[in-house]
Scaffold this active site. Structure first.
Site, short mmCIF file in Angstrom:
data_model
loop_
_atom_site.label_atom_id
_atom_site.label_comp_id
_atom_site.label_asym_id
_atom_site.label_seq_id
_atom_site.Cartn_x
_atom_site.Cartn_y
_atom_site.Cartn_z
CB CYS A 1 -0.87 -0.04 1.26
SG CYS A 1 -1.90 1.41 1.55
N GLY A 2 0.38 2.32 -0.52
CA GLY A 2 1.13 3.58 -0.47
C GLY A 2 1.42 4.02 0.96
#
Length: 158
Positions: free
Chosen positions: A35-36
């Site tokens: 995930c970012g």
């Protein structure tokens, strides 16, 4: 109902009663490895190291409901967290955090601390701060970095 009536399975496959955390301040986070926001693991580990001796526990719950960002097995997740971020706080097995199969912990947390516009968790790294008595004090958006939570943790630990 109380958070302390619930249990969850650790990445190692052991059942952990949340009553074991009675008397601790808890930061409960739904996590993901791709995930970012994944670099927040570093900040979560820093919070854990800074405040664990004063009564903080960080609990990570991997979730694959958002963009297939946690595709791995429990072994994969444990290895990734240790190798990349040196995670030593308690990580649990992959769960669902919304919908009909949501883990009871996250059903409880989202009812106690509704998000913006809806109860439902919208993305990875949503965080919940729980006081020593099991009360959900605050919910933080995924964009809220762990360092922005430290003042709230310090207040509860006083």
């Amino acid at each position: 109902m109380s958070i302390y009536e619930l249990s969850a399975t650790t990445l190692q496959g052991d059942t952990k009663d949340l009553n074991d955390y009675n008397g601790y301040v808890l930061l409960i986070v739904n996590t993901a490895s791709k995930c970012g926001f994944t670099p927040q693991y570093e900040g979560l580990q820093e919070l854990y190291e800074s405040y664990h001796d004063k009564g903080l526990e960080v609990l990570g719950f991997p979730c694959d409901q958002f963009g297939n960002q946690e595709p791995g097995t429990s072994e994969d997740i444990a290895g990734f967290c240790q190798k990349n971020y040196g995670v030593t706080f308690q990580m649990f097995e992959k769960i669902e955090v919304k919908g009909p199969n949501a883990h009871p912990l996250f059903t409880y947390l989202t009812k106690e601390a509704k998000g913006f516009l809806t109860e439902e968790i919208k993305w990875n790294f949503t965080k919940f701060l729980v006081d020593q008595n099991g009360n959900v004090v605050k919910r933080y958006a995924p964009q809220t970095t762990p360092d922005k939570i430290s003042k709230d943790i310090e207040k509860l630990l006083q």
